[in-house]
Design an enzyme around this catalytic site. Structure first.
Site, PDB file in Angstrom:
ATOM      1  N   ASP A 104       0.807  -1.215   0.000  1.00 35.50           N
ATOM      2  CA  ASP A 104       0.000   0.000   0.000  1.00 35.50           C
ATOM      3  C   ASP A 104       0.847   1.276   0.000  1.00 35.50           C
ATOM      4  OD1 ASP A 104      -2.432  -1.341  -0.026  1.00 35.50           O
ATOM      5  OD2 ASP A 104      -2.575  -1.403   2.164  1.00 35.50           O
ATOM      6  N   HIS A 259       0.292  -7.710  -1.194  1.00 32.64           N
ATOM      7  CA  HIS A 259      -0.984  -8.415  -1.226  1.00 32.64           C
ATOM      8  C   HIS A 259      -1.654  -8.266  -2.584  1.00 32.64           C
ATOM      9  CE1 HIS A 259      -1.857  -4.352   0.340  1.00 32.64           C
ATOM     10  NE2 HIS A 259      -3.052  -4.469  -0.223  1.00 32.64           N
TER      11      HIS A 259
END
Length: 288
Positions: A104, A259
Site C-alpha cells: 500500500d 498483497h
C-alpha cells in the site's frame, strides 16, 4: 505447521508454516490495553493477522486503529465519498479493485506502517486476498543475489494508477498526507531491501503496482531484476490466502508484505473498508 500458541488469553493459529495467524479470544471493540498491545506486537511477528466474528462499523474500526497507532487519511488522493476521512472504501462498482500485487501507498515518501481491512459487501464466492512475505522471500534468495539487491534503490510512482484521478476527478487537490494536501504525485526512491524498524529483519521492498524502475542500471537490467524479484516474491511457499466472511478483520504489516485481491467474482458486488497506520521512511541496509 506449528501448533496454536497462547499469548495471554489470545490464541494464534498459524495460516502457513512461516507467517500469518488467525487470532481468537478477542473482540477488538471491547479489547483491553494488554490485548491491543499483544496484537500490535504480533503484527510484527506474524505479518498478517485474521480475526473472525468482529462487530464493527466505521467508527469502531477507526477507534481500534487509533489504539494500534496513528491513522493517516484513508488514501492520499482517493475520495471515498460518504465515509469518514480515515476510511478508504474499495467498491468494485467504482473501480475499487486491487488485482495486482502491491504494497500500500509505496509511492509516498512515508508509506503506511500497516493496514486494517474489513468486508462490508461480499460476493457469493471469490474475492479472496493473498499476502506474500517479503522477508521470507529475501531470506530464500541466493547469497549473491542478496548482496546485489542490498545495494539497490528503486523508484516508486503512483502516477500510472492515480495521476489521472488526482488531476481530473480531484481537480489537482487530494487528501492531507503527512500534514499537507497532496497536489502532485512525484516519484520517490526507496531501498530495494527494507530493514524492518522493529524486528531488524530485511525484506524486499518492491512491488509491481508502484515500482517503476531500479536506479542506476539500464532499462533492460531494471526489468530483469524486477521480474526476477516479483517471480520470487510470489512463489507459493511465500504466500498465504484468505477467504473472506462478513465479520472478518484483517491486519497486515505493510513493511513486510505484498498483497493481491482476486477479481474473480464477475459483476457481483464487493466493498471493503480500510484504515491505515502511519509509517516511517523506509531504510535500507546501507543507510543503517
Amino acid at each position: 505447521m506449528t501448533a496454536t500458541r497462547l499469548h495471554g488469553n489470545l490464541e494464534f493459529t498459524p495460516l502457513g508454516p512461516d507467517f500469518g495467524a488467525e487470532v481468537t479470544g478477542v473482540e477488538v471493540s471491547e479489547a483491553d490495553d494488554e490485548q491491543v498491545a499483544t496484537l500490535r506486537a504480533a503484527l510484527t511477528e506474524h505479518k498478517v493477522l485474521i480475526l473472525r466474528n468482529q462487530r464493527l462499523d466505521d467508527a469502531a474500526h477507526i477507534e481500534f486503529g487509533r489504539r494500534l497507532g496513528e491513522l493517516t487519511a484513508g488514501h492520499p488522493v482517493h475520495d471515498s465519498g460518504a465515509v469518514p476521512p480515515e476510511v478508504y472504501a474499495l467498491d468494485s462498482q467504482d473501480n475499487g479493485f486491487a488485482d495486482v500485487w502491491h504494497t500500500d501507498v509505496t509511492f509516498m515518501p512515508r508509506p503506511p506502517m500497516g493496514s486494517i481491512l474489513r468486508p462490508v459487501v461480499l460476493p457469493l464466492s471469490g474475492g479472496d486476498t493473498s499476502w506474500a512475505d517479503t522477508q521470507l522471500a529475501y531470506q530464500s534468495l541466493s547469497e549473491p543475489v542478496r548482496r546485489l539487491v542490498d545495494e539497490l534503490t528503486a523508484v516508486h510512482d503512483g502516477t500510472r494508477e492515480f495521476g489521472y484521478y488526482l488531476a481530473q476527478r480531484r481537480g489537482g487537490r487530494g487528501n492531507i498526507w503527512d500534514g499537507k494536501p497532496v497536489t502532485t504525485l512525484r516519484p520517490v526512491e526507496h531501498p530495494v531491501v527494507r530493514v524492518h524498524p522493529e524486528s531488524g529483519r530485511r525484506g524486499l521492498f518492491v512491488n509491481p503496482g508502484f515500482t517503476s524502475h531500479i536506479v542506476g542500471v539500464s532499462d533492460a537490467e531494471s526489468r530483469g531484476i524486477l521480474d526476477l524479484l516479483y517471480a520470487h516474491l510470489t512463489k507459493p511457499e511465500h504466500v498465504v490466502r484468505h477467504r473472506w466472511r462478513l465479520g472478518d478483520l484483517v491486519l497486515w504489516d505493510n513493511r513486510s508484505t505484498l498483497h493481491y485481491a482476486n477479481r474473480d467474482y464477475g459483476t457481483h458486488h464487493r466493498v471493503m473498508h480500510r484504515v491505515t497506520l502511519r509509517g516511517d521512511i523506509p531504510v535500507g541496509p546501507s543507510t543503517r
